[in-house]
Motif scaffolding. Structure first.
Motif, PDB file in Angstrom:
ATOM      1  N   GLY A  27       0.778  -1.231   0.000  1.00 17.37           N
ATOM      2  CA  GLY A  27       0.000   0.000   0.000  1.00 17.37           C
ATOM      3  C   GLY A  27       0.805   1.274   0.000  1.00 17.37           C
ATOM      4  O   GLY A  27       0.231   2.359   0.072  1.00 17.37           O
ATOM      5  N   LYS A  28       2.126   1.182  -0.099  1.00 23.40           N
ATOM      6  CA  LYS A  28       2.990   2.352  -0.091  1.00 23.40           C
ATOM      7  C   LYS A  28       3.829   2.405  -1.370  1.00 23.40           C
ATOM      8  O   LYS A  28       4.106   1.365  -1.974  1.00 23.40           O
ATOM      9  CB  LYS A  28       3.919   2.337   1.125  1.00 23.40           C
ATOM     10  CG  LYS A  28       3.195   2.309   2.464  1.00 23.40           C
ATOM     11  CD  LYS A  28       4.186   2.244   3.613  1.00 23.40           C
ATOM     12  CE  LYS A  28       3.470   2.184   4.953  1.00 23.40           C
ATOM     13  NZ  LYS A  28       4.418   2.117   6.089  1.00 23.40           N
ATOM     14  N   VAL A  29       4.228   3.617  -1.759  1.00 27.15           N
ATOM     15  CA  VAL A  29       5.074   3.786  -2.935  1.00 27.15           C
ATOM     16  C   VAL A  29       6.326   4.558  -2.540  1.00 27.15           C
ATOM     17  O   VAL A  29       6.241   5.653  -1.971  1.00 27.15           O
ATOM     18  CB  VAL A  29       4.332   4.535  -4.062  1.00 27.15           C
ATOM     19  CG1 VAL A  29       5.269   4.779  -5.240  1.00 27.15           C
ATOM     20  CG2 VAL A  29       3.110   3.741  -4.519  1.00 27.15           C
ATOM     21  N   GLN A  30       7.471   3.971  -2.825  1.00 25.55           N
ATOM     22  CA  GLN A  30       8.739   4.651  -2.558  1.00 25.55           C
ATOM     23  C   GLN A  30       9.177   5.451  -3.773  1.00 25.55           C
ATOM     24  O   GLN A  30       9.172   4.931  -4.893  1.00 25.55           O
ATOM     25  CB  GLN A  30       9.833   3.642  -2.200  1.00 25.55           C
ATOM     26  CG  GLN A  30      11.196   4.285  -1.970  1.00 25.55           C
ATOM     27  CD  GLN A  30      12.284   3.283  -1.717  1.00 25.55           C
ATOM     28  OE1 GLN A  30      12.444   2.802  -0.587  1.00 25.55           O
ATOM     29  NE2 GLN A  30      13.045   2.922  -2.747  1.00 25.55           N
ATOM     30  N   GLN A  63       0.092  10.898   2.782  1.00 24.01           N
ATOM     31  CA  GLN A  63       1.114  11.181   3.789  1.00 24.01           C
ATOM     32  C   GLN A  63       2.471  10.889   3.180  1.00 24.01           C
ATOM     33  O   GLN A  63       2.609   9.983   2.357  1.00 24.01           O
ATOM     34  CB  GLN A  63       0.906  10.309   5.034  1.00 24.01           C
ATOM     35  CG  GLN A  63      -0.414  10.542   5.749  1.00 24.01           C
ATOM     36  CD  GLN A  63      -0.607   9.604   6.924  1.00 24.01           C
ATOM     37  OE1 GLN A  63      -0.146   8.451   6.911  1.00 24.01           O
ATOM     38  NE2 GLN A  63      -1.289  10.062   7.959  1.00 24.01           N
ATOM     39  N   VAL A  64       3.495  11.641   3.602  1.00 25.37           N
ATOM     40  CA  VAL A  64       4.838  11.420   3.083  1.00 25.37           C
ATOM     41  C   VAL A  64       5.824  11.368   4.242  1.00 25.37           C
ATOM     42  O   VAL A  64       5.686  12.091   5.235  1.00 25.37           O
ATOM     43  CB  VAL A  64       5.232  12.533   2.083  1.00 25.37           C
ATOM     44  CG1 VAL A  64       5.319  13.893   2.750  1.00 25.37           C
ATOM     45  CG2 VAL A  64       6.528  12.182   1.363  1.00 25.37           C
ATOM     46  N   THR A 125       8.763   8.089   1.081  1.00 27.65           N
ATOM     47  CA  THR A 125       7.685   7.111   0.923  1.00 27.65           C
ATOM     48  C   THR A 125       6.337   7.799   0.997  1.00 27.65           C
ATOM     49  O   THR A 125       6.072   8.573   1.921  1.00 27.65           O
ATOM     50  CB  THR A 125       7.773   6.016   2.006  1.00 27.65           C
ATOM     51  OG1 THR A 125       9.036   5.346   1.891  1.00 27.65           O
ATOM     52  CG2 THR A 125       6.652   4.999   1.848  1.00 27.65           C
ATOM     53  N   LEU A 126       5.474   7.489   0.044  1.00 24.71           N
ATOM     54  CA  LEU A 126       4.131   8.048  -0.016  1.00 24.71           C
ATOM     55  C   LEU A 126       3.133   6.966   0.392  1.00 24.71           C
ATOM     56  O   LEU A 126       3.213   5.825  -0.076  1.00 24.71           O
ATOM     57  CB  LEU A 126       3.838   8.536  -1.435  1.00 24.71           C
ATOM     58  CG  LEU A 126       2.645   9.469  -1.625  1.00 24.71           C
ATOM     59  CD1 LEU A 126       2.928  10.825  -0.981  1.00 24.71           C
ATOM     60  CD2 LEU A 126       2.345   9.647  -3.110  1.00 24.71           C
ATOM     61  N   SER A 127       2.204   7.340   1.276  1.00 24.10           N
ATOM     62  CA  SER A 127       1.177   6.400   1.718  1.00 24.10           C
ATOM     63  C   SER A 127      -0.149   7.144   1.855  1.00 24.10           C
ATOM     64  O   SER A 127      -0.219   8.364   1.691  1.00 24.10           O
ATOM     65  CB  SER A 127       1.571   5.753   3.054  1.00 24.10           C
ATOM     66  OG  SER A 127       1.727   6.748   4.061  1.00 24.10           O
TER      67      SER A 127
END
Length: 212
Positions: A27-30, A63-64, A125-127
């Motif tokens: 569920g997160k993108v780096q 969120q970052v 990281t973006l979530s």
């Protein structure tokens, strides 16, 4: 997902993006952002990263996190051109037209003296608070970068603004199911047959004995 973007105004520069939705967890993108040495411009300070997202309804929950992050702005969609300090922006009508984005992230602080910045590579990281993010959200979306202190070891007086588009994202196909080798299949069959014979012997009734 890896791609590069180029300057639309200022010094001749190039930045590489590498996005990954597996390294940071489900569920997160780096985001990995790297300045690439271009001609005489061997150094540059990454000050701002801007991007669009496919589903604008996700902006309010983004969120970052990252050690170089000093400010962030998510939305309004298509209206973000600055984040943090006022000159950390992508405003102006360059050769790619109006440069407005859905989100912006400020990297470090302005200036490279006294250890304030001089960041040539950064990771964050973006979530989302309730939704899982994947690379599909960034397929064919616009990205931008604000660079300052561009130049070489002897002169860092230039700056640059960059913009580009991520490629079309194609998810990797699932791995094929493993099929046993022929010899393994035969061995399993013989093992099962042998087990069946043993089971029959154990359940067979004993022979009767006649005493005269």
């Amino acid at each position: 997902m890896s791609f590069t973007i180029n300057d639309f105004t200022g010094a001749d520069t190039q930045v590489k993006f590498t996005l990954d939705d597996a390294i940071a967890g489900a569920g997160k993108v780096q985001f990995k952002v790297d300045y690439l040495s271009t001609g005489k411009n061997t150094l540059a300070d990454i000050r701002g990263v801007f991007f669009n997202i496919l589903d604008n309804t996700l902006l309010s929950g983004l969120q970052v996190s990252g050690k170089d992050i000093t400010a962030s702005k998510f939305g309004p969609a298509g209206e973000v051109e600055t984040v943090g300090s006022s000159n950390n922006n992508l405003n102006g009508n360059g050769k790619n037209g109006q440069n407005l984005f859905d989100a912006g992230v400020e990297i470090g602080q302005e200036g490279i003296a006294d250890g304030k910045g001089d960041i040539q590579s950064t990771i964050f990281t973006l979530s989302h608070t309730s939704k899982a993010l994947t690379l599909a959200q960034f397929s064919q979306q616009s990205f931008g970068v604000r660079l300052m202190s561009v130049g070489s070891a002897t002169s860092r007086e230039d700056s640059s603004k960059l913009k580009g588009t991520a490629p079309y994202y194609v998810p990797s196909p699932p791995p094929p199911a493993k099929v046993p080798e022929p010899t393994t299949t035969v061995a399993l069959g013989l093992f099962a047959l042998g087990g069946l014979k043993v089971a029959k012997k154990k359940t067979q009734a004993p022979a009767s004995i006649t005493v005269s």
